[in-house]
Design a protein around this motif. Structure first.
Motif, PDB file in Angstrom:
ATOM      1  N   CYS A 184       0.820  -1.213   0.000  1.00 41.27           N
ATOM      2  CA  CYS A 184       0.000   0.000   0.000  1.00 41.27           C
ATOM      3  C   CYS A 184       0.851   1.260   0.000  1.00 41.27           C
ATOM      4  CB  CYS A 184      -0.958   0.015   1.186  1.00 41.27           C
ATOM      5  SG  CYS A 184      -0.188   0.499   2.754  1.00 41.27           S
ATOM      6  N   GLY A 185       2.144   1.135   0.355  1.00 39.36           N
ATOM      7  CA  GLY A 185       3.026   2.301   0.320  1.00 39.36           C
ATOM      8  C   GLY A 185       3.260   2.955   1.667  1.00 39.36           C
ATOM      9  N   ARG A 186       2.431   2.606   2.649  1.00 35.97           N
ATOM     10  CA  ARG A 186       2.657   3.178   3.978  1.00 35.97           C
ATOM     11  C   ARG A 186       3.942   2.589   4.555  1.00 35.97           C
ATOM     12  NH1 ARG A 186      -2.679   2.587   3.312  1.00 35.97           N
ATOM     13  NH2 ARG A 186      -3.988   4.417   3.724  1.00 35.97           N
ATOM     14  N   THR A 187       4.718   3.435   5.218  1.00 36.24           N
ATOM     15  CA  THR A 187       5.981   2.929   5.763  1.00 36.24           C
ATOM     16  C   THR A 187       5.856   2.550   7.230  1.00 36.24           C
ATOM     17  OG1 THR A 187       6.614   5.233   6.068  1.00 36.24           O
ATOM     18  CG2 THR A 187       7.494   4.101   4.137  1.00 36.24           C
ATOM     19  N   PHE A 188       4.719   2.800   7.838  1.00 36.04           N
ATOM     20  CA  PHE A 188       4.506   2.396   9.230  1.00 36.04           C
ATOM     21  C   PHE A 188       4.558   0.874   9.334  1.00 36.04           C
ATOM     22  CE2 PHE A 188       1.589   6.316   9.521  1.00 36.04           C
ATOM     23  CZ  PHE A 188       2.655   7.136   9.837  1.00 36.04           C
TER      24      PHE A 188
END
Lengths: 435, 143
Positions: free
Chosen positions: A312-316
């Motif tokens: 999804c691209g979230r880095t969390f």
């Protein structure tokens, strides 16, 4: 789709720098303002200046639920009460409840992380979001409410209960998104079918379910019955309420909003910090909260951080769905058993409905494990041997999963209590019996 | 001709059977025959009633788990050896009986035996070839 791409997809290097800066600021603040933390840190000889890297976090002592009780009600607040604009509280089923205070900035932060949560499930201003978490002292209702309003979605503040009306409004208003506990979602599906409403034909598209552990098969049941995408969300009163983390559309682990709530996984017995990927107890440190910033709070939830990037691209970082709590663990005849292990077994057996109850009791010197599950008309037979075969199959599967022989008993449908909020899956009668 | 038996799941708790009879009584349904199979914790009540459709409806409304089971009701002479003749006929055909119960007809010299077999259609053919009368729903309803 992101609520704030810059924050949610920040390069990891930059994120770590930001976390460290925030951590140092928060540790300095609580050391100065909260006598409890000053005493604890002094006791182990740690000063705020000793925190020079994120790894130095492990120098700090843990905060536990018990500390909350000792500080009851406002002892752990880091601001004077006149800066507190809101109080929430946990149910406090054992002893004093946990009291959380929020400044105006904390309320704004909370709305922001809840907006992230809903956008993780692609909610937009065009959605009609029905909040069926309880409103009031419980964080669920108002937490969801503020986040959804911030996005600009049309919020229906239903709160919990009143099942028939919930279904009626879903039909009449065309609710597209639902926020409630997963067991309540199933209760609503049952209510719809009792009312003769085909829940699959409602306009529901996505649901945000949390506040209790729910296994993967329960997700399937909810998605199937309500015809929506079921997103697991995570939070706890001590940290902020809902909005600590959420699954994205990938439904493969919950992104923790770690620019505000820093996660660690520890060995629950030794307190040692475990590397990403290993299972243990989840611990959070609040990096940005003003009123009630806890350091290294032990959640008692058992999970692991999932290594690798999310598409999804979230880095969390993501954590695995929480399935167990350290304090749910039952010790039966010396064997450690989590209720979710039994639940997982029952949900893979076609004949067993997801409604079950575990009863632990003591018969003479021995602990007895009894599992009740409801007979289903689809599998009911006029022959005793068929029903007994189902009971034996369930007993066998449980034994192979947990190594304990359980007495399995079929009961009539709807005899196991459905609660509005959290399910009572385990009844431990040993606590009431004399040892 | 198969007839419908209602099979009802009952937890082995005090008063549960009485609840079923109460519901049927209030609905004006007459019980023609019954048998109860039990284990330590549950029972299966098998019922043949005057109006199976209505009984099914009122029991389901009261949240009972009920199933319709096709069974055979066969007339045998109400005298020594009556049931034995029937069992002989099925044994000769190599048929296994899951369970059996019986009742006596009021206005004739016959008893009625209820049997549950795996292949009801074949059993009917076997029994009719041997001269047994296999009753239908209509006959059961007017007994």
């Amino acid at each position: 789709m992101y609520w704030n791409q810059q924050e949610e997809c920040m390069p990891v290097e930059l994120l770590r720098q930001r976390q460290l800066a925030r951590l140092q600021k928060t540790v300095a603040r609580v050391y100065e303002r909260v006598p409890f933390y000053r005493q604890r840190m002094d006791a182990v000889g740690v000063k705020p200046a000793d925190i020079r890297s994120l790894d130095d976090l492990r120098l700090l002592p843990f905060t536990t639920k018990n500390d909350m009780r000792e500080g009851y009600p406002f002892g752990l607040f880091a601001v004077p009460l006149d800066e507190v604009v809101r109080i929430h509280s946990s149910s406090g089923t054992t002893g004093k409840p946990v009291v959380a205070g929020y400044t105006r900035a904390d309320v704004a932060l909370w709305a922001n992380v809840m907006a992230r949560t809903f956008v993780c499930g692609e909610v937009t201003s065009r959605d009609i979001l029905q909040v069926a978490y309880g409103y009031g002292l419980f964080t669920g209702g108002l937490g969801a409410h503020y986040g959804a309003e911030l996005i600009g979605a049309t919020v229906i503040p239903m709160s919990g209960g009143n099942n028939k009306r919930q279904i009626m409004l879903m039909q009449d208003f065309g609710t597209t998104a639902l926020a409630c506990t997963p067991s309540y979602a199933l209760a609503l599906a049952e209510e719809a079918s009792a009312m003769g409403v085909n829940a699959r034909e409602l306009k529901l598209r996505v649901g945000f379910f949390g506040a209790e552990p729910w296994p993967e098969d329960m997700r399937k049941a909810i998605e199937q019955r309500l015809n929506l995408k079921a997103i697991d969300i995570y939070g706890l009163t001590e940290i902020i309420g809902p909005g600590v983390g959420s699954e994205c559309m990938e439904q493969n682990g919950l992104h923790l909003f770690e620019d505000h709530f820093f996660p660690e996984i520890i060995n629950p017995d030794t307190g040692e910090v475990l590397p990403d990927g290993e299972r243990g107890e989840l611990v959070f440190t609040c990096l940005t909260k003003e009123a009630f910033p806890l350091l290294r709070f032990r959640t008692r939830d058992i999970t692991r951080l999932i290594p690798g990037n999310c598409p999804c691209g979230r880095t969390f970082r993501r954590m695995e769905k929480v399935s167990d709590r350290t304090d749910d663990m039952l010790i039966i005849r010396g064997v450690n058993v989590f209720p979710s292990q039994i639940e997982t077994v029952l949900l893979t057996i076609e004949e067993a409905e997801p409604h079950f109850q575990i009863i632990v009791k003591r018969e003479g010197p021995l602990d007895e494990l009894e599992v009740l599950f409801e007979v289903d008309e689809r599998h009911f037979s006029d022959e005793v041997k068929v029903l007994q075969a189902i009971e034996q199959k369930v007993a066998r599967e449980i034994e192979s999963a947990i190594g304990l022989r359980a007495t399995v008993r079929l009961v009539e449908p709807k005899t196991i209590e459905r609660s509005m909020g959290k399910r009572k899956r385990v009844i431990d009668l040993r606590k009431e019996q004399k040892p | 001709m198969k007839i419908i038996q209602l099979s009802v799941f009952l937890e082995n708790t005090a008063g549960r059977l009485r609840e079923v009879t109460g519901i049927l009584s209030r609905a004006g349904i007459n019980i023609r025959a019954l048998s109860l199979a039990e284990t330590a914790d549950f029972g299966i009540l098998r019922l043949i009633v005057s109006d199976a459709k209505k009984a099914l409806e009122v029991l389901r409304t009261a949240n009972f788990t009920v199933r319709e089971t096709p069974i055979l009701a066969v007339e045998v002479p109400d005298q020594p050896g009556g049931l034995h003749g029937l069992l002989e006929a099925l044994a000769e055909a190599g048929m296994n009986i899951e369970y059996v119960y019986g009742f006596v007809e009021k206005r004739s010299d016959n008893a009625i035996i209820v049997i549950r077999v795996e292949e009801p259609d074949r059993a009917i053919a076997v029994l009719q070839a041997k001269g047994f009368t296999v009753l239908g729903n209509r006959e059961i309803g007017t007994l």
